[in-house]
Structures are given as C-alpha cells and as structure tokens.
Write an enzyme that holds these catalytic residues in place. Structure first.
Site, PDB file in Angstrom:
ATOM      1  N   ASP A 107      27.430  -4.243 -12.311  1.00 10.13           N
ATOM      2  CA  ASP A 107      28.484  -4.511 -11.326  1.00 10.13           C
ATOM      3  C   ASP A 107      28.384  -5.948 -10.834  1.00 10.13           C
ATOM      4  O   ASP A 107      27.408  -6.640 -11.111  1.00 10.13           O
ATOM      5  CB  ASP A 107      28.347  -3.527 -10.148  1.00 10.13           C
ATOM      6  CG  ASP A 107      26.936  -3.460  -9.599  1.00 10.13           C
ATOM      7  OD1 ASP A 107      25.972  -3.494 -10.398  1.00 10.13           O
ATOM      8  OD2 ASP A 107      26.771  -3.386  -8.365  1.00 10.13           O
ATOM      9  N   ASP A 144      18.121  -0.132 -12.934  1.00  7.42           N
ATOM     10  CA  ASP A 144      19.189  -1.035 -12.493  1.00  7.42           C
ATOM     11  C   ASP A 144      19.488  -1.970 -13.661  1.00  7.42           C
ATOM     12  O   ASP A 144      18.784  -1.971 -14.678  1.00  7.42           O
ATOM     13  CB  ASP A 144      18.762  -1.772 -11.214  1.00  7.42           C
ATOM     14  CG  ASP A 144      19.969  -2.281 -10.410  1.00  7.42           C
ATOM     15  OD1 ASP A 144      21.111  -2.208 -10.919  1.00  7.42           O
ATOM     16  OD2 ASP A 144      19.771  -2.767  -9.276  1.00  7.42           O
ATOM     17  N   CYS A 178      -4.631   3.475   5.570  1.00 10.26           N
ATOM     18  CA  CYS A 178      -5.108   2.865   6.813  1.00 10.26           C
ATOM     19  C   CYS A 178      -6.427   3.482   7.273  1.00 10.26           C
ATOM     20  O   CYS A 178      -7.231   2.810   7.930  1.00 10.26           O
ATOM     21  CB  CYS A 178      -4.061   2.998   7.905  1.00 10.26           C
ATOM     22  SG  CYS A 178      -2.563   2.082   7.533  1.00 10.26           S
ATOM     23  N   CYS A 202      -2.607   7.114   7.971  1.00  9.73           N
ATOM     24  CA  CYS A 202      -2.339   7.475   6.576  1.00  9.73           C
ATOM     25  C   CYS A 202      -3.619   7.193   5.768  1.00  9.73           C
ATOM     26  O   CYS A 202      -4.484   6.442   6.218  1.00  9.73           O
ATOM     27  CB  CYS A 202      -1.136   6.709   6.036  1.00  9.73           C
ATOM     28  SG  CYS A 202      -1.493   5.047   5.456  1.00  9.73           S
TER      29      CYS A 202
END
Ligand code: GUN
Ligand code: ZN
Length: 649
Positions: free
Chosen positions: A123, A88, A278, A275
């Site tokens: 932008d 970016d 976890c 997951c």
C-alpha cells in the site's frame, strides 16, 4: 476465518483461524527482524506465550542471503516459529527511506510462496502531513494495487490497509472500497507518525472513520501501534490486532514501557515491575550491564508488559468494564484524555454495538463517563420509547440511594394515598421514572453524589428538555410535607397505583420499543414474585407465562408466549431476526442461530437484546438473545448471531 466469541461494544474477543493455528484476538504481533533477533521467536512462544508474529517480507526479499535461505525452505523455518506469521510488504520502508524496489504484485506472490499466513499488499503510506489531494492519490493507488493483488493471494490470508491520511472522508471511502474486495484483514495504515507525536485524537477520528465503513466481520489491525498505553482505547474502538517493534526499539534506547507511559532507565529508582525479566535484576545492575544483555532484558520486559496489558483488556471485555479501564488509562496523559473526548463525537456509531446490559455495574470514573453510549442510549430511549402514566401530577425527587423506589418508599406511599401522581428521579442518566429504577443502567451504576459541574449542567439540560416535553398538567420537585399539602389541594388522588404493572409496562416499552406494553391492554396480568427479594420474577398474561424479569438487570427474558404477543403488537421487522427456513426448523428445536443463516433483522436490535426468531415467511421459530447488531449479523459468515433461549416445546 474470524469468529466473534465475546464482546463489549465494538471491543471484541475473536478467534482468527490461520493455516498455522488459531489466534485469539485482541492480539499483539511482536515484530521480528530476521537480521536482529533481540528475543528469539521460539522463546517468545515458549516463555512469553506469543501466539503470532509479524516480520517484514521486503527485508527478506531484498537481502540475497535471507532470500536464498527462505526460498530453500520457508518462512517458518527461517524464523524458527511454527505458529502463525504475518508479513508486511515494504510500505513502511518506503515511508522511512523512500521508494522500494519491488513491484506490488511480486511482493504479494513472494509472501504467498514463502508460506506467510497473512500477507500484506504494498500500500501507499499516507503521511499525516499530506494534503487532501496527496492523500486521495495515495488512496487511489492503494486501491489500484489492492485490486491487482487479491487475485495473487492463493491460500494465504491477505491484508488490505486503509489509507487516507488525516481525512475521515478518504478513510471511509478507502475502507468501503477495500471491503468490497476479498481481503481477510484490514490494517489501518499511516498512523505511526501520529502515534509517535501522541496525536491520539487524530487516531480516534481515523480509526472510527475506517470502522464505520469496514466490513464488521473482518479483523482490524492498527499498524505500528505497539505501546500498551494505546491498547485499551484502540480495542474499545474495535481494533483486533497490533504489531510492535517498539518493545525492541525502546529497549535499545533504554526506555521502559508501562501501561501509563514510558520511563528512561536512568530516571528510575526502581523497576516497579515484577515480571520475570525485572525480577532477575535491578536498575543498578541494568545500568552496569553490557548493552546487548541489557537490551534483551528490557525488550523482554517491554514485550511482557504489553502482552499483560492486552490480557487486562480481554478481562475487561469479559467483565464489561472496558470503558472504565479506558477512562482510567486516559488519566495517564493529556493526549489520551483528549482522545477520549474526541471519541464522544462518535457515540452514535458506538451505540449500535453497545450491549443492552453488562455483567458489571456502570462505574463513574469522571465527567467523560457521561459520554458513554450507555448514557446516550438511556436518554434517547427515555425520550423516544417511554410512555408516561396517565396522572395529573409528576413529582420529582433528587438523586438518592438505589433502588429509588425503596429509598423513597415512604414519600411515594404518603403522596399516592392522597394525590394522583407519578414519580421521577433526577438521575445521572436522565429522568428516571420510579418504575424503571431496577432496569440497567439505572440501578446497576455507582455514581458519586457530588458530580462534576460539567455533568451537573448536562444533567440539568436533559431535565429541562424533559420539563418541556413530559406532558403532565403539573410537575413539582419534592420538598417535603409542604409539597404534599400543596398537591392534596390541586390534584386530589384516585385509587392507589399498581407499581408492578407500571414497571412491567415501562420496561416493555423501553426494552422492545414504544407500543410493546400494549400487549397487556385488556389482559389479566399476574405477577410471580421472589419470596426472598419481593422482586417481580414472572409475568403471567391471561394465564400464559409471557416474560420473566431478570434480577440482575431488570430486563425481560422473552418467553414463547411473550414473543407471540409481541409479534401481534409490533409489526415486522420490529424485534425480529429473519433466518432461512431450514435453520429456523433447527432453531425451533433449540439450535443457536448462526450469522450465516440470517437473512435480515430489525435495525434497532442491539447486542444483548431478547429477539424474536422467524423464518422467511415470518413464522415464529424461537426466542433468543442477540449477540450482534444488524450489520454484523449480515456480514459475519461464522459464529452465533442469536443464542436460542426458548422454543415451543
Ligand atoms: N507499518 C506501519 N504503517 C504501515 C502502513 O501504513 N502500511 C504497511 N503496509 N505497513 C505499515
Ligand atoms: Zn518487567
């Protein structure tokens, strides 16, 4: 560069080619802050399966140490990641902290020179609170910079963000202008404050306005959307890329992401996730943990759950079940439900990308299901394409188990013996003539019998419209034997109806357009039926195998003979895809039609349609299945537009 592989409406699975490899979209690009590696890029790749990252080139440019390091090597070595990296430009910093120092062309050259795979122009962030004049000024400056910047991109892919605040007209104008320039990706910018405020309904209007005017062959990135909750809806609207700093930011704030929302660690009894992050710990252990360690584990969970949700979305695209997923997820938050309702205002645009049938059945998930393009499509086509059989009476039946013709077989037989009648069922999708009861989506749908009052009212409105327009001298609802004795008196019957022929005519008109059934006029039509199911398999017209009926969606596969017949009945451009002469020769030998060879095509063609492939002189080359609509066939330079199914040999 960007190739369509699979789709469900505007949602699509594509392949994006970069200098550091291919990426499958929809893709989540985790934001990597070079100053603060919560999870290292190599770990993201090796253990989480991340394909592409995004980082901020302005942070690097603005930090003498980082800049020195990157100029001595390149971006990929700086981050320790050998896959594709998007950068970016500093726009977000200007949104957060005010002006940035760098000149707009310089930051594009910088991204190019450090080896970014996808750079972004500088932008102007169009804030949601901007007045229309302020938003227009932001668009105009963004477009000016865009024009200035495309010439600087070199080998790098370049992203040109759509701005325009909350004004759909400005978003459309910006998208249209950017599409004329040589950009490779179109982010939709200025939406972060809307996401933070749960203004999903505004996001729907912004994304749809942008999509309507963007070049459909370019990937769309929703800037700053990193919460899994938004993924299904955003992908349904045609977003292909997301970036997330949230996984790490939320982790620092002890917030845990789930597909249905966010929870504070302190409010949780259990992590309710298995997951790898976890599985290694518990709520109590996390609370007691050192902050840096805790943040890393929570960030890993947040990223994993986000990646997993995108995988679910991809599966749903594959199964043709994304609408169902979105409608279920919309129950997670009233703002999501509101957004889904807002989406229904864009059904006309979505219908253009709506497939003609799906792998899976249409599952009713709530009153919003009535707003899906598949429902609007059926209704519109019924009223514009279906031609009623020429009988004295129309008999209506209440909705029932499917297929309707089997459920009402006894009634239909009894009535047909004595009465000159046609039959229709009051279905969820609208008036369902008995001869269309096997065609998608009528049969391939699971709808509860006790519909929500709102849907009942809307179905009734459609039936009333039908009552005003059907043109039968007499129409009655079936109420048992009494109805039969009444009809015997007022409309005594002629010979029994040929249901197979009716079905064939109705499907031809509904599938290929009004008039298609005329190919059967004055011809000897024979049916080959499945010995097991009794369903129509092949239609033989004057001895020629013209169409086959697919068991799973009750639609026709077009044979070469059928294509020839349709060409006579339907004047150009109807149902035709016109391709260059040389590729037409290859298509005639069975090669698929690439989008880049398509000269033009019928505006009514939709993904999944069986189409006629002709050369520039209108000569039949092959028959096949369209994977795109007209604007997509004309825009894409890569990938298959029509899969060839039938050739002369
Ligand atoms: N990151 C989040 N929003 C934006 C935006 O509007 N433009 C750019 N360049 N980056 C963003
Ligand atoms: Zn987890």
């Amino acid at each position: 560069m960007f190739e369509l592989k699979e789709r469900d409406g505007l949602a699509r699975i594509c392949e994006l080619k970069t200098r550091h490899g291919r990426v499958t979209t929809p893709a989540l690009l985790p934001v990597v802050n070079p100053n603060q590696l919560t999870i290292s890029p190599s770990e993201m790749k090796d253990s989480l399966g991340v394909e592409i990252l995004i980082t901020n080139s302005y942070i690097i440019w603005n930090d003498p140490k980082l800049r020195n390091r990157v100029e001595g090597s390149d971006l990929h070595s700086l981050l320790g990641f050998d896959g594709p990296i998007m950068t970016d430009s500093g726009t977000f910093q200007s949104h957060m902290y005010g002006d940035v120092e760098v000149e707009h062309q310089e930051i594009v050259r910088f991204q190019r020179d450090i080896g970014s795979d996808i750079g972004t122009i500088l932008d102007i962030f169009s804030e949601p609170h901007f007045t229309e004049d302020e938003a227009r000024a932001a668009v105009e400056e963004t477009l000016r910079r865009a024009k200035d910047s495309v010439g600087q991109k070199g080998e790098m892919l370049l992203a040109g963000p759509v701005q325009g605040g909350v004004f759909p007209n400005l978003r459309q104008m910006c998208a249209q202008e950017l599409s004329k320039m040589d950009f490779d990706v179109h982010p939709i910018g200025g939406v972060v404050p809307l996401l933070q405020d749960y203004r999903f309904s505004d996001i729907v209007n912004i994304v749809m306005a942008s999509k309507k005017s963007l070049d459909p062959s370019r990937p769309v990135h929703l800037f700053g959307a990193g919460h899994p909750m938004i993924f299904p809806l955003a992908v349904l609207m045609g977003c292909d890329m997301f970036d997330s700093a949230s996984y790490a930011k939320y982790a620092r704030e002890e917030r845990i992401m789930y597909p249905n929302g966010t929870k504070f660690l302190n409010d949780l009894h259990d992590l309710a996730c298995s997951c790898p992050a976890c599985s290694r710990t518990s709520v109590d252990e996390l609370k007691a943990m050192d902050k840096v360690e805790r943040t890393k584990i929570l960030a890993e969970h947040n990223l994993r759950i986000s990646l997993q949700e995108l995988k679910k979305v991809k599966n749903a695209i594959h199964e043709g079940a994304l609408w169902e997923l979105v409608e279920m997820r919309a129950r997670a938050h009233p703002a999501m439900l509101e957004a889904l309702k807002t989406l229904s205002r864009h059904v006309e645009f979505m219908e253009r990308a709506e497939p003609t049938s799906r792998r899976g059945a249409f599952f009713y998930c709530g009153p919003e299901s009535y707003d899906r393009p598949a429902v609007a499509r059926y209704r519109d086509r019924f009223f514009s394409r279906y031609r009623r059989p020429n009988t004295k009476v129309l008999v209506g039946f209440e909705d029932a188990d499917k297929p309707y013709s089997r459920h009402y077989a006894n009634e239909i037989r009894a009535i047909s013996k004595k009465v000159d009648a046609s039959f229709i069922v009051v279905s969820f999708f609208g008036p369902a003539p008995i001869e269309l009861d096997e065609m998608y989506p009528i049969a391939q749908s699971v709808i509860p019998r006790n519909l929500d009052p709102d849907v009942v009212r809307r179905v009734r409105n459609v039936m009333e419209r039908h009552a005003h327009s059907h043109g039968f001298p007499l129409a009655v609802m079936w109420e048992g034997e009494d109805t039969l004795s009444f009809l015997e008196d007022v409309a005594p019957g002629k010979e029994p109806v040929d249901v197979d022929l009716l079905r064939c005519r109705a499907v031809l008109d509904m599938q290929f357009g009004k008039g298609a059934a005329d190919v059967l006029d004055g011809k000897v039509v024979e049916f080959v039926k499945s010995r097991k199911t009794g369903k129509i398999r092949n239609i033989i017209v004057d001895g020629l195998h013209a169409f086959s009926m697919r068991a799973h969606d009750g639609r026709f596969t077009l044979k070469m003979e059928g294509a020839r017949m349709l060409m006579d009945a339907l004047p150009p451009p109807r149902m035709r895809v016109v391709i260059e002469d040389e590729p037409a020769e290859f298509a005639a030998k069975g090669a698929n039609v690439f989008a880049k060879f398509v000269r033009d095509c019928d505006d009514e063609i939709r993904p999944g349609d069986d189409v006629i492939i002709v050369n520039t002189k209108g000569v039949l080359a092959a028959a096949g299945r369209a994977l795109m609509n007209r604007e997509e066939m004309l825009a894409f330079n890569r990938g298959i537009a029509v899969r060839v199914k039938q050739t002369a040999d």
